[in-house]
Enzyme design. Structure first.
Site, PDB file in Angstrom:
ATOM      1  N   ASP A   1       0.850  -1.191   0.000  1.00 54.13           N
ATOM      2  CA  ASP A   1       0.000   0.000   0.000  1.00 54.13           C
ATOM      3  C   ASP A   1       0.887   1.244   0.000  1.00 54.13           C
ATOM      4  O   ASP A   1       1.015   1.943   1.006  1.00 54.13           O
ATOM      5  CB  ASP A   1      -0.926  -0.030   1.218  1.00 54.13           C
ATOM      6  N   TRP A   2       1.514   1.500  -1.135  1.00 59.64           N
ATOM      7  CA  TRP A   2       2.380   2.673  -1.292  1.00 59.64           C
ATOM      8  C   TRP A   2       1.523   3.832  -1.775  1.00 59.64           C
ATOM      9  O   TRP A   2       0.984   3.803  -2.865  1.00 59.64           O
ATOM     10  CB  TRP A   2       3.488   2.374  -2.289  1.00 59.64           C
ATOM     11  N   GLU A   3       1.442   4.886  -0.953  1.00 56.34           N
ATOM     12  CA  GLU A   3       0.613   6.051  -1.287  1.00 56.34           C
ATOM     13  C   GLU A   3       1.507   7.303  -1.395  1.00 56.34           C
ATOM     14  O   GLU A   3       1.674   8.003  -0.415  1.00 56.34           O
ATOM     15  CB  GLU A   3      -0.463   6.231  -0.229  1.00 56.34           C
ATOM     16  N   TYR A   4       1.975   7.626  -2.611  1.00 57.43           N
ATOM     17  CA  TYR A   4       1.950   6.897  -3.871  1.00 57.43           C
ATOM     18  C   TYR A   4       3.281   7.129  -4.545  1.00 57.43           C
ATOM     19  O   TYR A   4       3.932   8.158  -4.308  1.00 57.43           O
ATOM     20  CB  TYR A   4       0.829   7.409  -4.782  1.00 57.43           C
TER      21      TYR A   4
END
Length: 466
Positions: free
Chosen positions: A139-142
């Site tokens: 869950d890389w934001e972003y």
């Protein structure tokens, strides 16, 4: 009414035998909520979800490892979460890395070199196995946002490819399953085109979890009140239906696509209290200060007399209380979103988050939102049967262990222990028989309810009055 994205009727006919994934987020800060609304792992019904996502782990300063869970006092939380598998052995445990405030620096450091990626890939497998997780959610934001270099878009693909490869070739004799790799992504066009190589990532992960919420909020400019998770919308592409379609067109296979469903609302403070229709000007967030309002809070507001309003063109509700405007989902709207998944044979849903449901039943029945999702997926009988099979298995294991002890006591001629164990076995067998009777009745009632049909409640009916 069933919505179809691609209008292929033959596709919908094939969904009745399909089992849909139910990914459920459980956030570590759920423990810190006030006692009335806090959710401890032991109070989770482990049959509500097929996958439980624990969020969020954080990449350390080196970019090579995750921060020690003791840094967040999560070590014990890991153990408590995984212990739910004792009740439901089929429950998959996924560790999510990143989140809104824990992504950028760590991920950028991780992908900054080939050596970092290779080291982390090997290290994370050992970490997941040691803590008994079944998979990893990225869950890389972003990538390319908030100071992330433009090259991170390609480097993220490199990370995913390496993880997928190592997960696939891992061979451990006593492990009967391969690790799952999922990717949680923002579906909006403004993020999608800049941050992601969709085909490159989607082709390597098992599931693509789309965050079908936070389309609008106090960060908008100009700031206007709008629902953050509409199912449909005639005037904007920012809706669940259109965004799902756009991701399929961009290259995500429907059997990998997971639609996010929020169990919280987004609030605004109206600029003028008597101007409250969607699109009215706002001056900032409402009483939640931008954090989102959980359903277990909203249900009390509605039960307290605040009138629930409905946006028919968007198929979602909202309320206005003084100068505060709150757009949210209720059991009706989440059921309709789940029906969209069912009707189009998508992979399933992602709940954000389980601890925001009315899990204590303070406004009525427990888990109203989650049960609405299960009904929308036509998975209620599957849910009931899973609980029953697990209970029967638990009793049989207890009886088997007791009989082993009984044989040992007889071998040692411990007559007092023999009598005690014989009595225990009789009690367990009686409890099993009674439980089987109760389960048969519960299943009969569930089937009768399904035969009558579970339909959406009338629009004019206020939530939590059903």
């Amino acid at each position: 009414m069933y919505l179809t994205i691609w209008l292929v009727s033959i596709l919908a006919l094939g969904t009745w035998g399909q089992k849909f994934n139910r990914f459920c987020h459980y956030n570590s800060w759920a423990l810190s909520r006030n006692p009335q609304h806090g959710l401890v792992p032991e109070d989770i019904d482990p049959f509500l979800c097929t996958h439980l996502i624990l969020g969020f782990a954080e990449i350390d300063e080196s970019g090579l490892r995750l921060k020690d869970p003791n840094h967040y006092q999560q070590e014990y939380l890991y153990q408590r979460i995984v212990r739910l598998r004792r009740i439901n052995p089929r429950l998959n445990m996924i560790l999510s890395v990143g989140g809104w405030d824990k992504s950028q620096e760590g991920y950028s450091k991780l992908v900054s070199s080939r050596e970092n990626i290779l080291f982390f890939t090997k290290w994370i497998i050992t970490y997941l196995r040691r803590h008994d997780f079944d998979g990893l959610d990225l869950d890389w934001e972003y990538p390319t946002f908030k100071g992330s270099p433009m090259g991170d878009k390609k480097k993220f693909v490199d990370l995913v490819e390496n993880l997928a490869y190592e997960f696939d070739i891992e061979e451990i004799p006593d492990i009967k399953w391969k690790l799952t790799l999922t990717w949680t992504a923002d579906p909006l066009e403004s993020v999608r085109t800049s941050a992601y190589d969709i085909k490159g990532i989607a082709s390597k992960v098992h599931n693509v979890n789309l965050k079908m919420y936070d389309f609008h909020g106090h960060w908008d400019d100009p700031l206007q009140v709008n629902h953050h998770s509409p199912l449909t919308s005639p005037n904007s592409p920012r809706n669940v239906n259109e965004l799902a379609k756009s991701w399929v067109k961009a290259g995500v296979r429907i059997e990998k696509l997971i639609l996010g469903i929020p169990f919280f609302g987004r609030s605004f403070t109206l600029k003028t209290a008597n101007m409250s229709v969607p699109g009215s000007p706002a001056v900032g967030p409402g009483s939640d200060f931008g954090d989102g309002i959980p359903i277990h809070n909203l249900c009390h507001i509605i039960r307290g007399g605040t009138k629930e309003l409905y946006l028919p063109e968007k198929k979602v509700p909202y309320i206005v209380s003084g100068s505060e405007w709150i757009g949210y989902d209720n059991p009706r709207s989440v059921m309709e979103k789940a029906q969209l998944v069912f009707n189009n044979a998508l992979a399933g849903v992602m709940i954000y988050s389980l601890d925001m449901d009315d899990h204590h039943g303070t406004c009525g029945r427990k888990w109203p939102m989650m049960m609405a999702v299960i009904h929308g997926l036509n998975a209620y009988m599957e849910y009931i049967d899973s609980k029953h099979k697990s209970l029967e298995l638990t009793f049989n294991k207890k009886i088997l262990r007791a009989r082993v002890s009984l044989r040992n006591y007889r071998r040692r001629n411990q007559q007092e222990k023999v009598a005690e164990m014989e009595q225990r076995i009789r009690h367990l067998e009686q409890e099993l028989q009674q439980s089987m009777g109760n389960m048969a009745y519960e299943r009969q009632q569930a089937q009768a309810m399904l035969n009558r049909g579970v339909s959406l409640p009338p629009i004019e009916q206020q939530s939590w009055s059903w």
